[in-house]
Scaffold this motif. Structure first.
Motif, PDB file in Angstrom:
ATOM      1  N   GLU A  64       3.757  -5.064   9.579  1.00 15.78           N
ATOM      2  CA  GLU A  64       4.436  -3.793   9.050  1.00 15.78           C
ATOM      3  C   GLU A  64       5.538  -3.799  10.133  1.00 15.78           C
ATOM      4  O   GLU A  64       5.569  -3.788  11.280  1.00 15.78           O
ATOM      5  N   GLN A  65       6.924  -3.519   9.342  1.00 16.21           N
ATOM      6  CA  GLN A  65       7.948  -3.471  10.074  1.00 16.21           C
ATOM      7  C   GLN A  65       8.650  -2.087  10.004  1.00 16.21           C
ATOM      8  O   GLN A  65       9.083  -1.749   8.806  1.00 16.21           O
ATOM      9  N   ARG A  66       8.783  -1.369  10.968  1.00 16.88           N
ATOM     10  CA  ARG A  66       9.442  -0.140  11.021  1.00 16.88           C
ATOM     11  C   ARG A  66      10.635  -0.025  11.734  1.00 16.88           C
ATOM     12  O   ARG A  66      11.082  -1.075  12.532  1.00 16.88           O
ATOM     13  N   PRO A  67      11.612   0.676  11.167  1.00 17.28           N
ATOM     14  CA  PRO A  67      12.961   0.647  11.710  1.00 17.28           C
ATOM     15  C   PRO A  67      13.108   0.835  13.368  1.00 17.28           C
ATOM     16  O   PRO A  67      12.542   1.659  13.741  1.00 17.28           O
ATOM     17  N   ARG A 107       4.156  -4.816  13.492  1.00 17.54           N
ATOM     18  CA  ARG A 107       3.084  -4.597  13.961  1.00 17.54           C
ATOM     19  C   ARG A 107       2.148  -5.611  13.155  1.00 17.54           C
ATOM     20  O   ARG A 107       2.154  -5.259  11.936  1.00 17.54           O
ATOM     21  N   PRO A 108       1.295  -6.422  13.705  1.00 16.44           N
ATOM     22  CA  PRO A 108       0.655  -7.288  13.105  1.00 16.44           C
ATOM     23  C   PRO A 108      -0.836  -6.770  12.702  1.00 16.44           C
ATOM     24  O   PRO A 108      -1.582  -5.827  13.610  1.00 16.44           O
ATOM     25  N   ILE A 159      -6.879  -2.794  -1.420  1.00 18.01           N
ATOM     26  CA  ILE A 159      -5.554  -2.428  -1.948  1.00 18.01           C
ATOM     27  C   ILE A 159      -4.619  -2.646  -0.753  1.00 18.01           C
ATOM     28  O   ILE A 159      -4.757  -2.045   0.457  1.00 18.01           O
ATOM     29  N   ILE A 160      -3.530  -3.262  -1.183  1.00 16.38           N
ATOM     30  CA  ILE A 160      -2.505  -3.391  -0.119  1.00 16.38           C
ATOM     31  C   ILE A 160      -1.104  -2.835  -0.603  1.00 16.38           C
ATOM     32  O   ILE A 160      -0.846  -2.955  -2.171  1.00 16.38           O
ATOM     33  N   THR A 161      -0.224  -2.662   0.221  1.00 13.57           N
ATOM     34  CA  THR A 161       1.111  -2.367  -0.259  1.00 13.57           C
ATOM     35  C   THR A 161       1.784  -3.639  -0.517  1.00 13.57           C
ATOM     36  O   THR A 161       2.043  -4.634   0.199  1.00 13.57           O
ATOM     37  N   THR A 162       2.611  -3.489  -1.569  1.00 12.84           N
ATOM     38  CA  THR A 162       3.507  -4.679  -1.952  1.00 12.84           C
ATOM     39  C   THR A 162       4.492  -5.027  -1.226  1.00 12.84           C
ATOM     40  O   THR A 162       4.926  -6.268  -0.856  1.00 12.84           O
ATOM     41  N   ALA A 163       5.432  -4.222  -1.005  1.00 12.83           N
ATOM     42  CA  ALA A 163       6.639  -4.300  -0.088  1.00 12.83           C
ATOM     43  C   ALA A 163       6.921  -3.036   0.899  1.00 12.83           C
ATOM     44  O   ALA A 163       6.856  -3.301   2.055  1.00 12.83           O
ATOM     45  N   ARG A 181      11.055   4.598   5.111  1.00 13.26           N
ATOM     46  CA  ARG A 181      10.456   3.489   4.656  1.00 13.26           C
ATOM     47  C   ARG A 181      10.006   2.446   5.734  1.00 13.26           C
ATOM     48  O   ARG A 181      10.567   2.174   6.673  1.00 13.26           O
ATOM     49  N   VAL A 182       8.452   2.123   5.540  1.00 14.05           N
ATOM     50  CA  VAL A 182       7.989   0.902   6.293  1.00 14.05           C
ATOM     51  C   VAL A 182       7.933  -0.260   5.558  1.00 14.05           C
ATOM     52  O   VAL A 182       7.341  -0.121   4.054  1.00 14.05           O
ATOM     53  N   ASN A 183       8.279  -1.427   5.835  1.00  9.88           N
ATOM     54  CA  ASN A 183       8.099  -2.903   5.055  1.00  9.88           C
ATOM     55  C   ASN A 183       6.967  -3.692   5.525  1.00  9.88           C
ATOM     56  O   ASN A 183       6.796  -3.817   6.774  1.00  9.88           O
ATOM     57  N   LEU A 184       6.194  -4.125   4.536  1.00 10.09           N
ATOM     58  CA  LEU A 184       5.044  -4.772   4.723  1.00 10.09           C
ATOM     59  C   LEU A 184       5.157  -6.179   4.161  1.00 10.09           C
ATOM     60  O   LEU A 184       5.621  -6.411   3.080  1.00 10.09           O
ATOM     61  N   LYS A 185       4.627  -7.207   4.678  1.00 16.35           N
ATOM     62  CA  LYS A 185       4.436  -8.524   4.106  1.00 16.35           C
ATOM     63  C   LYS A 185       2.901  -8.982   4.366  1.00 16.35           C
ATOM     64  O   LYS A 185       2.228  -8.156   5.232  1.00 16.35           O
TER      65      LYS A 185
END
Length: 234
Positions: A171-174, A179-180, A192-196, A208-212
């Motif tokens: 997870e990438q926050r500004p 955060r792994p 259930i996971i966040t797509t992006a 917005r937080v970005n997830l991979k």
């Protein structure tokens, strides 16, 4: 009402929604069950599956098996049923982020919107990883109409069928370090996971937080997993 609907009715959706808001994922233990997990694992040897190496798209090492002839029963029904539960969260996230688009109540209608936008390639697949194989960090977000959640499941047994192969998210926050997160999955578990991206409430409001997501290196045996996407690709 189907057994799957009854199973979903017994889940605490308020808690699941809160987990998705806070962590970006929620695990639904044993939702598939051992029998269905085993049946899905056997799909890797059937015809009607398009095989793509992860190396060909620079996404790691291993094999993706796409359901080009349609999702096998009962996955198609399950995906439709899960969409009805998740669309409420998806629309709330869009409203929070100031996005005008609202997802329709039914998956068929959303997939029709996909086709009208030129998104016709299904993304749901099995992944098959042997020793030293892995999936690199990535997102299924290369489309205009993107559903903000997707489903992952494990259909082989950790510690017995394979070792290693942990499901990982970052997870990438500004202005913050990534955060792994290791998402704990057992045989038959669904997450259930966040797509992006998803909204996250900070001290100054929502942002917005970005997830991979990724799968770590398999150290022994063979790991078979499932990914269900609610949107198609270009």
């Amino acid at each position: 009402m189907s057994e799957f609907n009854k199973t979903l009715d017994r889940l605490d959706w308020m808690d699941i929604s809160m987990q998705l808001d806070v962590e970006g994922y929620a695990v639904l233990p044993d939702l598939l069950g051992v029998e269905m997990a085993g049946s899905l694992a056997q799909q890797v040897t059937t015809s009607g599956i398009r095989r793509v190496t992860l190396e060909s798209s620079d996404l790691g090492r291993g094999e993706l098996l796409y359901f080009d002839t349609g999702l096998p029963a009962p996955l198609d029904t399950w995906r439709t049923t899960l969409y009805r539960r998740l669309v409420v969260i998806a629309n709330r996230w869009n409203e929070t982020l100031g996005v005008d688009y609202r997802y329709p109540d039914e998956l068929d209608d959303f997939l029709r919107h996909n086709r009208e936008s030129g998104q016709t390639r299904g993304q749901s697949h099995l992944n098959r990883l042997g020793v030293e194989d892995h999936v690199s960090l990535h997102q299924r977000n290369d489309s205009e109409l993107l559903f903000p959640m997707q489903i992952v499941a494990l259909v082989s047994e950790p510690g017995s069928d394979f070792k290693g192969g942990e499901f990982v998210m970052t997870e990438q926050r500004p202005r913050m370090q990534s955060r792994p997160m290791v998402v704990p999955l057992k045989l038959g578990d669904v997450a259930i996971i966040t797509t992006a991206e998803r909204p996250f409430k900070g001290t100054k409001g929502y942002y917005r937080v970005n997830l991979k997501h990724a799968i770590s290196r398999v150290r022994m045996g063979e790991r078979i997993g499932l990914e269900l996407s609610f949107h198609d690709a270009n």
